[in-house]
Write a protein that holds these residues in place. Structure first.
Motif, PDB file in Angstrom:
ATOM      1  N   ARG A 126       0.831  -1.202   0.000  1.00  0.00           N
ATOM      2  CA  ARG A 126       0.000   0.000   0.000  1.00  0.00           C
ATOM      3  C   ARG A 126       0.865   1.252   0.000  1.00  0.00           C
ATOM      4  O   ARG A 126       0.594   2.211  -0.730  1.00  0.00           O
ATOM      5  CB  ARG A 126      -0.925  -0.022   1.207  1.00  0.00           C
ATOM      6  CG  ARG A 126      -1.961   1.087   1.227  1.00  0.00           C
ATOM      7  CD  ARG A 126      -3.007   0.818   2.280  1.00  0.00           C
ATOM      8  NE  ARG A 126      -2.427   0.735   3.607  1.00  0.00           N
ATOM      9  CZ  ARG A 126      -3.087   0.275   4.673  1.00  0.00           C
ATOM     10  NH1 ARG A 126      -4.313  -0.177   4.539  1.00  0.00           N
ATOM     11  NH2 ARG A 126      -2.512   0.245   5.857  1.00  0.00           N
ATOM     12  N   ALA A 130       1.184   4.097  -2.983  1.00  0.00           N
ATOM     13  CA  ALA A 130       1.016   5.538  -2.786  1.00  0.00           C
ATOM     14  C   ALA A 130       2.247   6.294  -3.273  1.00  0.00           C
ATOM     15  O   ALA A 130       2.141   7.338  -3.930  1.00  0.00           O
ATOM     16  CB  ALA A 130       0.765   5.831  -1.303  1.00  0.00           C
ATOM     17  N   GLN A 229     -12.344   5.029  -1.847  1.00  0.00           N
ATOM     18  CA  GLN A 229     -10.915   4.899  -1.582  1.00  0.00           C
ATOM     19  C   GLN A 229     -10.131   4.776  -2.888  1.00  0.00           C
ATOM     20  O   GLN A 229      -9.062   5.379  -3.045  1.00  0.00           O
ATOM     21  CB  GLN A 229     -10.665   3.680  -0.692  1.00  0.00           C
ATOM     22  CG  GLN A 229     -11.199   3.857   0.723  1.00  0.00           C
ATOM     23  CD  GLN A 229     -11.152   2.565   1.530  1.00  0.00           C
ATOM     24  OE1 GLN A 229     -11.211   1.470   0.983  1.00  0.00           O
ATOM     25  NE2 GLN A 229     -11.078   2.685   2.848  1.00  0.00           N
ATOM     26  N   ILE A 233      -7.245   7.394  -4.471  1.00  0.00           N
ATOM     27  CA  ILE A 233      -5.896   6.998  -4.892  1.00  0.00           C
ATOM     28  C   ILE A 233      -5.635   7.427  -6.334  1.00  0.00           C
ATOM     29  O   ILE A 233      -4.615   8.054  -6.644  1.00  0.00           O
ATOM     30  CB  ILE A 233      -5.719   5.472  -4.753  1.00  0.00           C
ATOM     31  CG1 ILE A 233      -5.728   5.065  -3.279  1.00  0.00           C
ATOM     32  CG2 ILE A 233      -4.414   5.021  -5.409  1.00  0.00           C
ATOM     33  CD1 ILE A 233      -5.806   3.566  -3.059  1.00  0.00           C
TER      34      ILE A 233
END
Length: 334
Positions: A126, A130, A229, A233
């Protein structure tokens, strides 16, 4: 070396967890209370926290709440609860608060080791995602297909029962778009949107995604957050502003009874309406924890039933055309 902090007021549990994890090449710090943990974290940042729920003073829930306030939400420390309580309410409450998982006591060495490693790998993925999104947004004009396919594979790996789902949804979406008259460039764009439509599931705990039984209301609420979500992103990739549309709106319905925004008809972006049909088709033609692949006749009936209610009728008709051409029923999860 992975660094784990174990918090438990029972010294025997601390010793057992420390022995199991140390034997598997991990660095372990043992603490006896939530207060000690909060103080320790003022100058330290481990990879993972194993936090007992029932402790004198601050229990696990109160400790996690204060931990979130202390560290902020930008890059939260992953927490797995340790518990001897089989209460579903406790599990739902913990997951809703942001815990990554639950591990039952007494500890089973293999289970403890695998879940700790899996959670650390997921958190790193994750964070890497990012960082990759930020780097791509800053340094290049477009994502390479290789990076997108790698991310899609990582998303699918969270779900034991849907390996290859994102790739198949992307392929079905591109074929529907081709038959509808999209240009080659637009087909490639919707293919990429299809690959990343479930990217928001990175933020959903594995225990919820892979739960074999019926989800609680709290768990389903966590699942329903993944479109927003995913949009959050992907919207950071300013060079491809339409990329996030498939992630946000693939669970909208043509009749307006979908989520997260309750859009209806042509207010839903066209690419998202295409991906919605492809996504449901693959869900029905893939193995799930609660059932196997559905017969093709049943799949066709469901697409017909959802025409003009769940699906845009134009894209449902194209999907029905594809189904009718697939006489040997090759289009399903292998």
């Amino acid at each position: 070396m992975d660094w784990i902090v174990v918090v438990d007021d029972d010294v025997m549990n601390l010793k057992m967890a420390g022995k199991i994890l140390s034997r598997n090449g991990m660095r372990v710090t043992a603490l006896k209370s939530g207060t000690a943990l909060l103080e320790y974290l003022r100058g330290n940042r481990p990879d993972l926290i194993l936090l007992d729920i029932k402790m004198p003073g601050l229990d696990g829930f109160a400790t996690l709440e204060r931990l979130k306030e202390q560290t902020g939400s930008a890059d939260p420390l992953p927490v797995i609860f340790l518990t001897a309580d089989d209460s579903r309410d406790s599990e739902s409450r913990g997951l809703a608060m942001g815990a990554m998982d639950f591990i039952r006591k007494p500890l089973v060495p293999e289970v403890l080791t695998l879940r700790v490693r899996h959670t650390i790998d997921l958190v790193r993925l994750r964070r890497n995602l990012a960082a990759e999104v930020e780097r791509q947004s800053r340094e290049i004009q477009s994502l390479s297909m290789h990076v997108v396919q790698t991310l899609a594979a990582a998303i699918d790996a969270k779900d034991t029962y849907t390996n290859g789902h994102s790739g198949r949804v992307a392929e079905y979406s591109r074929e529907i778009a081709r038959r509808y008259g999209y240009s080659r460039e637009a087909q490639d764009e919707i293919y990429m949107m299809g690959l990343l439509h479930d990217v928001g599931k990175i933020g959903v705990p594995d225990a919820v995604i892979n739960k074999p039984g019926r989800l609680t209301e709290e768990e389903f609420a966590l699942i329903r957050k993944h479109p927003v979500q995913g949009h959050r992103i992907l919207s950071q990739i300013t060079e491809m502003p339409r990329l996030s549309a498939g992630a946000r709106w693939h669970h909208e319905r043509f009749d307006g009874r979908g989520y997260p925004d309750g859009l209806a008809g042509h207010d839903i972006m066209e690419e998202a309406r295409i991906i919605a049909v492809a996504d449901v088709y693959d869900a029905m033609t893939s193995n799930r924890s609660y059932r196997g692949i559905l017969p093709q006749s049943r799949v066709r009936e469901e697409i017909v039933r959802g025409r003009s209610t769940q699906f845009d009728p134009a894209f449902a008709d194209i999907m029905l055309e594809i189904i009718d051409e697939d006489r040997e029923y090759r289009l399903h999860e292998h």
